[in-house]
Motif scaffolding. Structure first.
Motif, short mmCIF file in Angstrom:
data_model
loop_
_atom_site.label_atom_id
_atom_site.label_comp_id
_atom_site.label_asym_id
_atom_site.label_seq_id
_atom_site.Cartn_x
_atom_site.Cartn_y
_atom_site.Cartn_z
N SER A 330 40.54 48.55 41.50
CA SER A 330 39.38 47.42 41.34
C SER A 330 38.61 47.28 40.11
N THR A 331 38.02 45.65 40.29
CA THR A 331 37.13 45.38 39.22
C THR A 331 36.07 44.93 39.83
N HIS A 332 34.89 45.22 39.13
CA HIS A 332 33.67 44.63 39.83
C HIS A 332 33.24 43.56 38.70
N LEU A 333 32.73 42.36 39.50
CA LEU A 333 32.15 41.27 38.59
C LEU A 333 30.68 41.25 38.83
N ALA A 334 29.92 40.80 37.78
CA ALA A 334 28.56 40.49 38.23
C ALA A 334 28.14 38.79 38.26
N GLY A 335 27.24 38.86 38.76
CA GLY A 335 26.63 37.35 38.88
C GLY A 335 26.97 36.35 37.76
N GLY A 336 26.67 37.09 36.61
CA GLY A 336 26.87 36.17 35.43
C GLY A 336 28.13 35.97 34.89
N ASP A 337 29.21 36.75 35.85
CA ASP A 337 30.74 36.28 35.17
C ASP A 337 31.16 34.99 36.06
N LEU A 338 30.27 34.23 36.74
CA LEU A 338 30.55 33.28 37.61
C LEU A 338 29.84 32.19 36.82
N ALA A 339 30.36 31.15 36.38
CA ALA A 339 29.78 30.21 35.66
C ALA A 339 29.17 29.06 36.61
N ASP A 340 28.21 28.82 37.11
CA ASP A 340 27.54 27.82 38.07
C ASP A 340 28.41 28.16 39.47
N GLY A 341 28.39 29.29 39.67
CA GLY A 341 29.01 29.88 41.00
C GLY A 341 30.50 29.81 40.97
N GLU A 342 31.10 29.72 40.13
CA GLU A 342 32.79 29.62 40.00
C GLU A 342 33.23 30.47 38.91
N ILE A 343 34.49 30.77 39.17
CA ILE A 343 35.33 31.36 38.15
C ILE A 343 36.67 31.09 38.41
N SER A 344 37.36 30.79 37.43
CA SER A 344 38.81 30.30 37.50
C SER A 344 39.61 31.59 37.74
N VAL A 345 40.94 31.32 38.25
CA VAL A 345 41.72 32.28 38.76
C VAL A 345 42.28 32.92 37.62
N LYS A 398 49.77 40.24 42.71
CA LYS A 398 50.94 39.88 41.82
C LYS A 398 52.22 40.32 42.35
N GLY A 399 53.05 39.21 42.61
CA GLY A 399 54.34 39.54 42.93
C GLY A 399 54.26 40.01 44.49
N LYS A 400 55.10 41.15 44.76
CA LYS A 400 55.02 41.59 45.94
C LYS A 400 54.41 42.86 46.20
N LYS A 401 54.24 43.46 45.01
CA LYS A 401 53.68 44.87 45.20
C LYS A 401 52.41 45.34 44.26
N VAL A 402 52.05 44.54 43.48
CA VAL A 402 50.74 44.64 42.78
C VAL A 402 49.38 44.32 43.37
N TYR A 403 48.65 45.02 43.94
CA TYR A 403 47.38 44.53 44.65
C TYR A 403 45.98 45.02 43.68
N HIS A 404 44.86 44.28 43.88
CA HIS A 404 43.92 44.48 42.90
C HIS A 404 42.81 43.97 43.62
N LYS A 405 41.69 44.76 44.00
CA LYS A 405 40.45 44.28 44.71
C LYS A 405 39.42 44.04 43.59
N VAL A 406 38.99 42.51 43.80
CA VAL A 406 37.81 42.28 42.77
C VAL A 406 36.55 41.96 43.62
N LEU A 407 35.66 42.96 43.36
CA LEU A 407 34.19 43.06 44.20
C LEU A 407 33.16 42.20 43.09
N LEU A 408 32.42 41.46 43.87
CA LEU A 408 31.39 40.65 43.39
C LEU A 408 30.12 41.35 43.58
N ASP A 409 29.58 42.06 42.74
CA ASP A 409 28.24 42.82 43.03
C ASP A 409 26.90 41.94 42.81
N LYS A 410 26.25 42.25 44.07
CA LYS A 410 25.01 41.27 44.33
C LYS A 410 23.94 41.50 43.23
#
Length: 410
Positions: A330-345, A398-410
């Motif tokens: 997993s990866t944690h994102l902070a609010g600052g990682d989203l510009a104007d409330g958005e982040i590109s894939v 990614k593909g069939k087998k690589v899973y990744h959780k991205v959490l947005l910290d409040k």
């Protein structure tokens, strides 16, 4: 009963030997002290080192005494073997810290109690050497003409080989002489890329002492196509759970190619060889079972049974019902990682380490290899907003087998 030499041979672990018959005789009839060197270039061992520890384990179980030699001296110079450029020079503090990390990890795999194995640092003797003495005692036995024909130097001569690196072979050769004289060490082992260094160490020891010592290399961990294993898009597959989580480690082995799974079982596990040879006829879904056995066995050896059980459970849940699990990378994102409330894939793929660069992220999307919460991403400009993170996270596949959780910290 199968001898340890037959076991190593049958598993395909042996690549080259200086004296095949003599080495077989020693391993079958004597209690031999042998050594493998590990240069402390990082703060964790990786999968390539793991193969060497498995070989050590086979021999220790058969009653032989391993010396794990940590290169606190040789790492100051850096081995030019297999490198197109000079290695980054590390400080003595970095090297000693890395060696301490290696020591902790190695004791999971090798029994160092009661002198059953030794862990030594070559800095203890190399760093005390006076340069003139070194040239007179060691350098006098080396022919520059012959050294230049060694594979490890040939590949570097066009790009440039520093005089510092040119000394590496002499230092590694001296290790063998020192270990023979002080610990009765008769055999040096290493990956097949170390052949030149090993035969020069055996030669130096013979010239100085008049006694024969021996060298043996083992198969490098490569795919059937000859590509080095143990690398992912985000870098090496480490044994340290902080650098490669037990789940990612498990997934790496679960995803090896059909053509490579049996070979990996032979080289990297202690499963009985007869059992593995019985799997050579397996095909189709049976090979998936073999991959699961491989992933489970190696994860258990490196991270313990509990982590292996958890990784297996997580993988089954993901591939069975598509459920999410806390053990997923997993990866944690902070609010600052989203510009104007958005982040590109694409930015998200890079931040999560799923793609090493934006260019690679773009390519993955164009090839249809990326899904977010089970919806395929079709547009390279696609963005995720706060709404996508309503449940607190998204799952990228990614593909069939690589899973990744991205959490947005409040």
């Amino acid at each position: 009963m199968m001898t340890v030499f037959e076991e190593l041979t049958r598993r395909g672990l042996i690549a080259q030997m200086t004296h095949p018959e003599k080495i077989e005789e020693l391993f079958n009839n004597e209690k031999v002290t042998f050594y493998i060197g590990f240069d402390a270039t990082a703060d964790s061992l990786h999968v390539g080192h793991f193969l060497q520890l498995v070989v050590m384990g086979h021999l220790q179980r058969a009653g032989h005494r391993p010396i794990a030699l940590l290169g606190t001296g040789t790492t100051m110079i850096g081995d030019p073997t297999g490198k197109s450029d000079m290695r980054k020079m590390l400080t003595p503090e970095q090297i000693n810290y890395n060696a301490e990390c290696f020591m902790r990890q190695m004791s999971h795999f090798i029994d160092f109690s009661d002198g059953k194995a030794l862990m030594l640092k070559n800095g203890d003797w190399l760093l005390k050497f006076n340069y003139i003495d070194f040239l007179r005692e060691v350098g006098v036995h080396f022919s520059v003409n012959r050294m230049l024909t060694a594979e490890c130097f040939k590949t570097r001569l066009e790009r440039g080989l520093s005089f510092m690196e040119f000394n590496y072979m002499l230092m590694q050769s001296y290790d063998f002489l020192y270990l023979y004289q002080n610990y009765g060490c008769k055999i040096e082992l290493g990956g097949d890329d170390q052949w030149s260094n090993i035969i020069n160490g055996a030669d130096l020891t013979r010239r100085v002492t008049g006694q024969e010592v021996y060298g043996m290399t083992f198969t490098l961990l490569t795919t059937k196509e000859g590509k080095k294993m143990g690398k992912t898009e985000s870098g090496a597959v480490w044994l340290d759970p902080e650098k490669t989580s037990p789940y990612e480690f498990f997934q790496y082995w679960r995803n090896v190619a059909d053509d490579d799974v049996i070979n990996c079982l032979k080289l990297l596990t202690y499963l009985p060889i007869e059992e593995i040879e019985g799997m050579e006829k397996w095909e189709g879904s049976q090979l998936n079972k073999a991959k699961e056995i491989l992933a489970y066995e190696i994860t258990k050896m490196v991270h313990g049974k509990e982590n292996a059980d958890k990784a297996l459970e997580t993988a089954k849940a993901l591939f069975g019902a598509g459920a999410q699990s806390d053990d997923m990378p997993s990866t944690h994102l902070a609010g600052g990682d989203l510009a104007d409330g958005e982040i590109s894939v694409i930015d998200l793929l890079v931040k999560a380490g799923i793609a090493p660069s934006k260019g690679e992220g773009r390519r993955l999307i164009q090839q249809g290899g990326i899904s977010v919460d089970d919806v395929k991403v079709l547009d390279i400009t696609e963005k995720l907003s706060l709404n996508n993170f309503e449940k607190g996270y998204v799952i990228i596949r990614k593909g069939k087998k690589v899973y990744h959780k991205v959490l947005l910290d409040k």
